[in-house]
Motif scaffolding. Sequence first.
Motif, short mmCIF file in Angstrom:
data_model
loop_
_atom_site.label_atom_id
_atom_site.label_comp_id
_atom_site.label_asym_id
_atom_site.label_seq_id
_atom_site.Cartn_x
_atom_site.Cartn_y
_atom_site.Cartn_z
N MET A 225 0.81 -1.21 0.00
CA MET A 225 0.00 0.00 0.00
C MET A 225 0.85 1.27 0.00
SD MET A 225 -3.12 -0.51 -0.44
CE MET A 225 -3.56 1.18 -0.09
N SER A 226 2.09 1.16 0.42
CA SER A 226 2.97 2.34 0.41
C SER A 226 3.24 2.81 -1.02
CB SER A 226 4.29 2.02 1.10
OG SER A 226 4.94 0.91 0.47
N ALA A 227 3.03 1.92 -2.01
CA ALA A 227 3.25 2.30 -3.41
C ALA A 227 2.08 3.08 -3.98
CB ALA A 227 3.50 1.06 -4.25
N TYR A 228 0.94 3.00 -3.32
CA TYR A 228 -0.27 3.67 -3.82
C TYR A 228 -0.34 5.09 -3.27
CZ TYR A 228 -5.30 4.64 -4.40
OH TYR A 228 -6.50 5.20 -4.72
N GLN A 229 -0.46 6.06 -4.17
CA GLN A 229 -0.47 7.46 -3.77
C GLN A 229 -1.84 8.12 -3.96
OE1 GLN A 229 2.29 8.80 -2.29
NE2 GLN A 229 3.08 6.70 -2.48
N GLY A 230 -2.82 7.36 -4.44
CA GLY A 230 -4.14 7.93 -4.70
C GLY A 230 -4.96 8.11 -3.44
N ARG A 231 -6.21 8.53 -3.63
CA ARG A 231 -7.10 8.81 -2.50
C ARG A 231 -7.59 7.51 -1.88
NH1 ARG A 231 -12.71 10.22 -1.57
NH2 ARG A 231 -13.23 9.76 -3.75
N VAL A 232 -7.62 7.48 -0.56
CA VAL A 232 -8.09 6.32 0.19
C VAL A 232 -9.29 6.72 1.03
CG1 VAL A 232 -7.51 4.54 1.88
CG2 VAL A 232 -5.75 5.36 0.30
N ILE A 233 -10.35 5.93 0.99
CA ILE A 233 -11.50 6.12 1.87
C ILE A 233 -11.35 5.12 3.00
CG2 ILE A 233 -14.02 6.04 2.07
CD1 ILE A 233 -14.18 6.69 -0.89
N ALA A 243 -9.79 4.88 -4.27
CA ALA A 243 -10.64 5.64 -5.18
C ALA A 243 -10.01 5.86 -6.55
CB ALA A 243 -11.01 6.99 -4.55
N ASP A 244 -8.70 5.74 -6.67
CA ASP A 244 -8.02 5.97 -7.94
C ASP A 244 -7.87 4.64 -8.68
OD1 ASP A 244 -6.30 6.56 -10.07
OD2 ASP A 244 -5.26 8.12 -8.94
N ARG A 245 -8.85 4.32 -9.53
CA ARG A 245 -8.85 3.03 -10.22
C ARG A 245 -7.68 2.89 -11.19
NH1 ARG A 245 -13.66 0.13 -9.83
NH2 ARG A 245 -13.11 -1.01 -11.72
N ASP A 246 -7.34 3.98 -11.87
CA ASP A 246 -6.25 3.91 -12.85
C ASP A 246 -4.93 3.54 -12.16
OD1 ASP A 246 -7.95 4.53 -14.90
OD2 ASP A 246 -7.46 6.67 -14.92
N GLU A 247 -4.65 4.21 -11.04
CA GLU A 247 -3.41 3.89 -10.34
C GLU A 247 -3.45 2.48 -9.77
OE1 GLU A 247 -0.46 5.48 -6.76
OE2 GLU A 247 -2.28 6.61 -7.25
N PHE A 248 -4.62 2.09 -9.25
CA PHE A 248 -4.74 0.73 -8.70
C PHE A 248 -4.37 -0.30 -9.77
CE2 PHE A 248 -7.08 -3.22 -8.41
CZ PHE A 248 -6.77 -3.66 -7.14
N TRP A 249 -4.99 -0.18 -10.97
CA TRP A 249 -4.76 -1.20 -11.99
C TRP A 249 -3.35 -1.15 -12.54
CZ3 TRP A 249 -7.14 -5.43 -12.02
CH2 TRP A 249 -8.48 -5.52 -11.67
N ALA A 250 -2.74 0.03 -12.59
CA ALA A 250 -1.35 0.11 -13.03
C ALA A 250 -0.45 -0.70 -12.09
CB ALA A 250 -0.90 1.56 -13.10
N LEU A 251 -0.67 -0.54 -10.77
CA LEU A 251 0.13 -1.27 -9.79
C LEU A 251 -0.27 -2.76 -9.74
CD1 LEU A 251 -0.03 1.38 -6.92
CD2 LEU A 251 1.98 0.81 -8.29
N ASP A 615 -8.37 -6.14 -22.28
CA ASP A 615 -8.59 -7.09 -21.20
C ASP A 615 -7.44 -7.11 -20.21
OD1 ASP A 615 -11.01 -7.81 -22.07
OD2 ASP A 615 -10.44 -9.74 -22.94
N GLU A 616 -6.21 -6.93 -20.73
CA GLU A 616 -5.09 -7.01 -19.81
C GLU A 616 -5.06 -5.86 -18.82
OE1 GLU A 616 -4.89 -7.05 -23.06
OE2 GLU A 616 -3.38 -5.69 -23.87
#
Length: 618
Positions: A225-233, A243-251, A615-616
């Motif tokens: 989770m330290s790699a994720y910089q987007g918004r967290v609820i 909340a940041d789907r793009d960043e989630f899927w990139a990671l 799909d990927e």
Amino acid sequence: MTKQILSASIHQMPLSALKAWDANPRMNMDGDETQQMKASLLASGLLQNFIAAPCPSGEGHVVIAGARRLAAAQALIADGAVSADSLVNVAVRDIDLNDPEALKIALTENTVRSQMDAIDECIAMAELAQRGENIESIAAAFGLGTQTVKQRLALGRLVPEAQEMVRNKTRDLDWAKGMSMADQATQTRIVTDIAGNPNAWKDGNTIRRFLTQDTIPATNALFEMSAYQGRVIYDMFGSDQLADRDEFWALQNEQIDILKADLEAQGYQEVSISHQPVDTWRFQRTDKPEDSIAIIEVMPNGRVTQHTGLVKTDDLPTVENAPEVSDEIETVEIASDGVRVTPAIAEYAAAHRTAMVQNAMAGSFRTALEVMTAGLIGHSEIAVRAHDYRYPGSPEVRTAKVFDEVTQLRDDVNEELLSGGAVGAGAGRDPQIMALVKSLPDTDLQSLFTRLTALKIGQAQPKTLDGNPDSLMNDLGTALAVEVRAHWTPDETFFALMQPADMRRLIAALLPLDRQAGVASAKKKALARMLTDAFADAAENDGSMAAADAQRLNTWVPGVMRFPAVDETVEGEQVEADTSAFDALFGADGSDADQDTGQDAGEDADADAGSEVADEAA
């Protein structure tokens, strides 16, 4: 005649001199309560005296009030944390243990003592935290676990109006837990809504759904989770949401690639990634990688499951796709608030409408029986088959909550089949399958039949709009009274499948004028965000738009999502559009502000031509 209050003399005596009373009315000693009491005794000592009577044998005293405290103290002695010679205060009552008065004392101890009001306790913890007390010390003081304290601190930080609503029982603790996920500004808006409409925001689930729409549970992340910089609820009572789907899927995709490479290195015959649920019960198992395959199951909600050691037992049939539909968009008349049918929109509608019908049908045995019987008779859209319906298009666009519900439905069925012994397909497993079916009571068999049937039906032609009122999906959607907006809210994923010109038309038709500023020059992503934000604000009912405008957005269902689906671009069926307001803002068709040039125009064209997400990208 007045009654005198019984008095008792206070003595200090070692814990070893105290014995439990076998007639104590508190028979159930909860393990968690004992642990909490142990923590409290270690942190603060004995805050309340034991009440005891002399033991009939003449050795020591029997505790008639304070059974939990004594059990916790004795457990601490057994743990070696407290000495048996520790002196404690004991209020000694000169009373026969067989006297009813002894039972009265014990009952009074257990029933008269009142627990602190839940909200007051949470507020007290919050005040301690504000004064510098850490979580561990607060937990010790209250005899609670640290996670419990964190949860109650979250409730203690609710806005005062929300706390008062729980205290006066206008709303319950589950509602307060949902509120704890929101920031204070959102909390204030919610309580203001309730003040104007007492039926608004009735429960915690309503608040959670609003706050977590289009989010992904943090527990599904493979990455640190330290790699994720987007918004967290943050949710102290459940899983935090990303909340940041793009960043989630990139990671997440990076980790999926690593996982796939690792499985390949282990020597499996084949390693594949599936964006559909894997029916593991259809495979046999082995612990030899060289004799089996591995499948990485990736779900739209981010959950990744690796299924290893699978041995294929049958070549499952696949759903044949309908002929490719041209991506070229004709210039036709269209209702001002209608959605133009493109191949991507048609596939989107097919997947979402199918999921809604499956979810509704899973609870109707009669409907499942009708469908399967019709299939046996020869209904052309009902194939009596072993495999589940495969949704069309990219999993990335399946953002509606109904897909999570269908995924859970599949998981429940798979788990039930696995636990019943139906772990494979083919003749070799036939006896186990029949044994499972025969072992089920009628109600369980009906439930399994209903859910299995529901998972196997879907739109027959997934690349075209299902406008035939007599089709299977439309017939079932109507019969089951599927409420589209109860399962689906138009979001950025949906709007991004549309042409920029069509989004501008929707904005002119649906949004109030104060939300149309800059629309003429806005690019595709900005247009999709304008529509998404407006629908979200309308659903929130936060007062940011007039009630009539919010009602229009909250009840809007495009023709492509209805039962039966309606092609609003078909000549002769479309509603005549009032284009005067649109033309005044953007000009006539020949001078539409959508004539983008340069890089942005190229981006829009690429996005429209490839509106399905690969799909990927999960």
